[in-house]
Design an enzyme around this catalytic site. Structure first.
Site, PDB file in Angstrom:
ATOM      1  N   ASN A 257       0.816  -1.222   0.000  1.00 52.19           N
ATOM      2  CA  ASN A 257       0.000   0.000   0.000  1.00 52.19           C
ATOM      3  C   ASN A 257       0.849   1.272   0.000  1.00 52.19           C
ATOM      4  OD1 ASN A 257      -2.118  -1.702   0.081  1.00 52.19           O
ATOM      5  ND2 ASN A 257      -3.036  -0.904   1.963  1.00 52.19           N
ATOM      6  N   MET A 258       0.332   2.290  -0.654  1.00 49.00           N
ATOM      7  CA  MET A 258       0.935   3.630  -0.672  1.00 49.00           C
ATOM      8  C   MET A 258       1.678   3.977   0.611  1.00 49.00           C
ATOM      9  SD  MET A 258       0.205   5.786  -3.215  1.00 49.00           S
ATOM     10  CE  MET A 258      -0.612   5.565  -4.782  1.00 49.00           C
ATOM     11  N   LYS A 259       0.927   3.872   1.707  1.00 47.17           N
ATOM     12  CA  LYS A 259       1.392   4.331   3.010  1.00 47.17           C
ATOM     13  C   LYS A 259       2.680   3.620   3.423  1.00 47.17           C
ATOM     14  CE  LYS A 259      -1.217   3.319   6.629  1.00 47.17           C
ATOM     15  NZ  LYS A 259      -2.441   3.218   7.412  1.00 47.17           N
ATOM     16  N   GLY A 260       2.773   2.335   3.068  1.00 44.30           N
ATOM     17  CA  GLY A 260       3.982   1.594   3.388  1.00 44.30           C
ATOM     18  C   GLY A 260       4.083   1.176   4.842  1.00 44.30           C
ATOM     19  N   TRP A 261       5.295   1.096   5.347  1.00 45.10           N
ATOM     20  CA  TRP A 261       5.527   0.522   6.668  1.00 45.10           C
ATOM     21  C   TRP A 261       6.643   1.261   7.354  1.00 45.10           C
ATOM     22  CZ3 TRP A 261       2.922  -2.075   9.942  1.00 45.10           C
ATOM     23  CH2 TRP A 261       3.529  -2.857  10.938  1.00 45.10           C
TER      24      TRP A 261
END
Ligand code: B12
Lengths: 248, 519
Positions: free
Chosen positions: A126-130
């Site tokens: 996802n866009m947001k990432g980790w």
């Protein structure tokens, strides 16, 4: 003789000190305590001290034990295959993809089988990432398709074929009774049955996944806890270059 | 006494919003039924057993009724007719229908009064099941007394009902008040209830009526031995929500995880299907005095526990309203929430106290179901054990109702016997050591905790206003909850929903509704 023999460390080199806790299916008693001691001796420990034992149900006793391990290990003989990473970042990876391939790379990911855990695959895709590290969907040089969880192997493969994926990402969180192994194997068999193994880089990941496990099952690589999206993007980039004989 | 300075007017406002949101959903529910709701009617009418191929008879009959294109009127009336025609009992009639000895499409004309009488007779039996279990539970509570809140709630999840039984006995021995048998992976996606005792589950044990019976019997024995009422919980969720509620009532279960929102968001169950099934399941729970547990805690595993804390509050308010619509009394509303804030955040504990106390004050008479840390649990089991100590402290300080004991091994595996023991040792210690903590301290009205709670409530109100505007179903499609998007006609199970015809009949639902909330 190796110069690298090791043992567990408590507070003195080579003291071999280990803490154990376990349950035996016997009633708590002095005899049970003795049994725990005898059992730990069979595990190749000495100076065994059962520091705590308690009844936790009719016919079950819980133990805490300290003991010294007898065996030594030659650390020189130990090898592990970790996924190599140069720690490339988002910008560098995108730049390299553009330069070396002149096209966007395509990545498809899913959690397969009946496993409903999405947080792991989402963290990577996802866009947001980790942990402040952008996810693959954010990479301008990647076409990333995250199919989510509970995806049948057939559906994932069909999607990979449809979008001409360069890499397929497979996630598994539930490992009880080796359900992850079964699912990974099923997916691999399906890919091989269709004669498509060469078409894709195949990656697996999840909290109990190791790189070794992945290689054993015929995948290119495996990623465990703490993986960052950039680790995965970097791996896809360099593996694809390697496969296609593109120099660095 | 810990008290947040909340405004009564604002509480009134959010409750009104939630009531109106629930009313919109109820309008949809009232016009529809589903395959699984019809199967529930059959189960309560006494249909039990499976075909030679292992298909549960209730499934088989609903399938036959669909083939006869008669489903829109509900199964109650055609089944009553079939019983008159065969002159046999419920399960025998079901078998005759399955074998084609009688057919829904060839029942001929039977005098409507006779049919109605048969339906009433069947309905009486069904309601009798629900009334019986309500009284059984009351008797147990009188005999053993009720434990003081918070109740210690422990899960078993070995996959094998017989091992679960051993594990449950052990948990009760160490102080558990409630045992929850976790369901096998993906059972919620099965459109039938598996049959018989099972020993092969993944991440949990199949919910079957026989497994319910086995565990109930074991816990009744333990209750006798320990002279404490040990309660039993399972899952009324997924595609068989209402049917499981019926089986649970038959087998005297005390609690059920029961929340459409969980199914929609986390299992991709179609929302229309599950709202319809949830209503019937909750009507059953209300009559049978089964405490429901809602699943708001799960939102905080896919979205941030601070940023999205308000979604928990908003959802609890909606769940309360939907519960009331289904005639659940407040003492049956185990509204869910959780201790899920990242432990690296400074003042994590103050945030958690704030959120927990807010829930406590918004729902003073509900036995709130408080969940431990899960997502941020470490694979370092010693660290995780310490996290649970703080969780235990918040539970006792804010007087939660149902305390799901946290596991040091949460990030690794479903609990082992010794994990449960250690968890309970921790819980018992903290609950005793901090027994009157909550009544000794006050919350500073201008301090961090009070301000944070106000912030969450304000955000929840704003969220409810938005949901109110577009309707709950639309709001879910827009990703308002758990950062997860689900469309109204997507997900599993929509095909099993149908619009009721003018002459639709479900006498069980009708009677529960007519007679209202039970004492
Ligand atoms: C959140 C959660 C849930 C949520 C999931 C919500 C969602 N949409 O994902 C809900 C509540 C729905 C849930 C349900 C269940 N859960 Co759960 N869950 C967890 C929990 C608390 C956290 C997992 C998590 O999100 N971790 C954070 C992510 C970011 O970490 P990660 O997955 O390891 O991912 C990282 C790496 O592994 C890697 N990675 C992951 N995948 C991939 C893939 C590729 C290709 C690559 C390159 C990298 C990669 O990158 C990520 C970032 O670093 C864990 C406990 C825990 N603390 O671990 C239990 C846990 C995983 N769940 C468990 C179980 C048993 C279940 C249920 C089966 C319970 C039940 N019987 O109903 C159900 C599952 C139903 C199903 N069909 O799967 C067990 C699994 C036990 C086991 N070893 O088999 C755990 C360990 C809890 C426990 N102790 O029992 N769960």
């Amino acid at each position: 003789m190796s110069d690298n023999l090791i043992k567990p460390y408590g507070d003195t080199l080579n003291d071999g000190l280990v803490q154990l806790s376990f349950t035996l299916p016997i009633e708590a008693s002095a005899r049970a305590r003795k049994a725990a001691e005898a059992y730990v001796a069979k595990l190749n420990f000495e100076e065994i001290s059962v520091t705590h034992y308690k009844k936790i149900a009719d016919g079950f006793t819980y133990f805490v034990v300290y003991a010294r391990a007898i065996p030594v290990l030659d650390y020189n003989l130990i090898q592990a295959q970790e996924v190599e990473s140069k720690g490339m970042d988002f910008y560098e990876i995108n730049k390299q993809i553009a330069e070396k391939f002149g096209r966007k790379l395509t990545v498809v990911g899913a959690t397969i089988g009946t496993d409903a855990h999405t947080v792991g695959i989402d963290a990577i895709m996802n866009m947001k990432g980790w942990d402040g590290n952008y996810g693959l969907e954010r990479y301008p040089e990647l076409n990333a398709y995250n199919m989510g969880a509970q995806i049948p192997c057939e559906t994932l493969l069909a999607k990979a074929i449809e979008v001409k994926a360069d890499a397929v990402l497979v996630s598994q969180t539930v490992t009880q009774k080796d359900s992850h192994i079964r699912n990974f194997t099923e997916f691999m068999e399906l890919v091989e049955a269709e004669n498509l193994r060469k078409n894709f880089i195949l990656l697996i990941g999840g909290p109990r996944i190791t790189n070794e496990m992945a290689i054993e099952m015929g995948y290119d690589a495996g990623f465990g806890p703490g993986t960052k999206p950039s680790n995965v993007a970097e791996y896809i980039l360099s593996r694809l270059m390697e496969k296609q004989g593109i120099s660095r | 006494m810990l008290t947040l300075p909340l405004e009564a007017q604002q509480i009134q406002r959010v409750k009104t919003l939630a009531r109106e949101i629930a009313a919109q959903v109820q309008d949809f529910i009232d016009l529809h039924s589903s395959d699984s709701s019809e199967r529930t009617v059959l189960r309560l009418y006494g249909v039990d057993g499976v075909t030679e191929d292992g298909i549960p008879l209730p499934n088989r009959l609903v399938e036959l009724l669909r083939e006869s294109r008669l489903i829109e009127s509900g199964i109650s009336r055609p089944f009553a007719k079939a019983m008159i025609k065969t002159g046999l009992g419920a399960s025998e009639t079901a078998k005759a229908l399955h074998e084609g000895k009688v057919r829904f499409s060839e029942l001929g004309s039977i005098h409507p009064e006779l049919v109605q009488k048969k339906e009433q007779e069947l309905c009486k039996k069904a309601i009798g099941i629900l009334d019986r279990t309500r009284l059984v539970k009351r008797e147990k509570a009188q005999k053993f007394g009720n434990p003081e809140y918070p109740w210690r709630y422990l899960i078993v999840a070995s996959g094998n009902i017989f091992e679960d039984r051993t594990q449950a006995r052990s948990a009760a021995f160490s102080g558990a008040d409630v045992i929850a048998v976790i369901r096998s992976t993906a059972q919620s996606l099965l459109d039938y209830i598996p049959y018989g005792a099972t020993t092969e589950g993944f991440g949990g044990t199949y919910a079957t009526q026989e497994n319910f019976r086995i565990m109930r019997q074991a816990l009744d024995e333990v209750s006798q031995d320990l002279n404490r009422y040990i309660r039993l919980t399972n899952y009324s969720s997924g595609l068989c929500m209402a049917e499981i509620a019926a089986c649970a009532a038959i087998e005297d279960l005390d609690m059920l995880l029961n929340d459409s929102m969980y199914g929609i968001l986390f299992r991709d169950i179609n929302m229309k299907r599950t709202f319809v099934d949830q209503y019937f399941s909750r009507m059953i729970c209300g009559r049978a005095k089964i405490v429901i547990n809602t699943g708001e805690d799960n939102y905080l595993t896919t979205s941030d526990a601070i940023d999205k804390a308000y979604t928990v509050t908003a959802s609890q308010l909606i769940n309360e309203a939907m519960g009331h619509n289904a005639l659940l009394s407040d003492n049956l509303l185990g509204l869910g929430h959780a201790f899920e804030i990242n432990p690296k955040i400074k003042n994590q504990l103050l945030y958690e106290i704030s959120h927990a106390q807010l829930a406590r004050q918004l729902f003073p008479d509900a036995p709130l179901k408080y969940m431990p840390a899960t997502k941020h649990k470490s694979t370092d089991i010693f660290y995780s054990h310490v996290m649970d100590t703080l969780f235990n402290l918040v539970t006792i300080a804010t007087r939660q109702g149902i305390h799901l004991a946290g596991m040091a091994t949460e990030a690794i595996h479903t609990p082992l016997m010794q994990d449960r023991y250690k968890s309970l040792a921790n819980t018992n210690y903290v609950f005793n050591a901090a027994a009157d903590f909550g009544s000794e301290f006050q919350i500073r009205p201008d301090g961090f905790i009070a301000k944070r709670a106000q912030e969450v409530l304000d955000q929840a109100e704003a969220c409810l206003i938005k949901v109110h505007e577009v309707g709950l179903m639309q709001a879910i499609s827009e990703g308002q909850f758990a950062d997860t998007y689900r469309s109204q006609n997507g997900g599993k199970g929509l095909l099993g929903v149908f619009t009721k015809s003018q002459d639709y009949s479900n006498p069980i639902l009708a009677q529960i509704k007519a007679e209202g909330m039970m004492e």
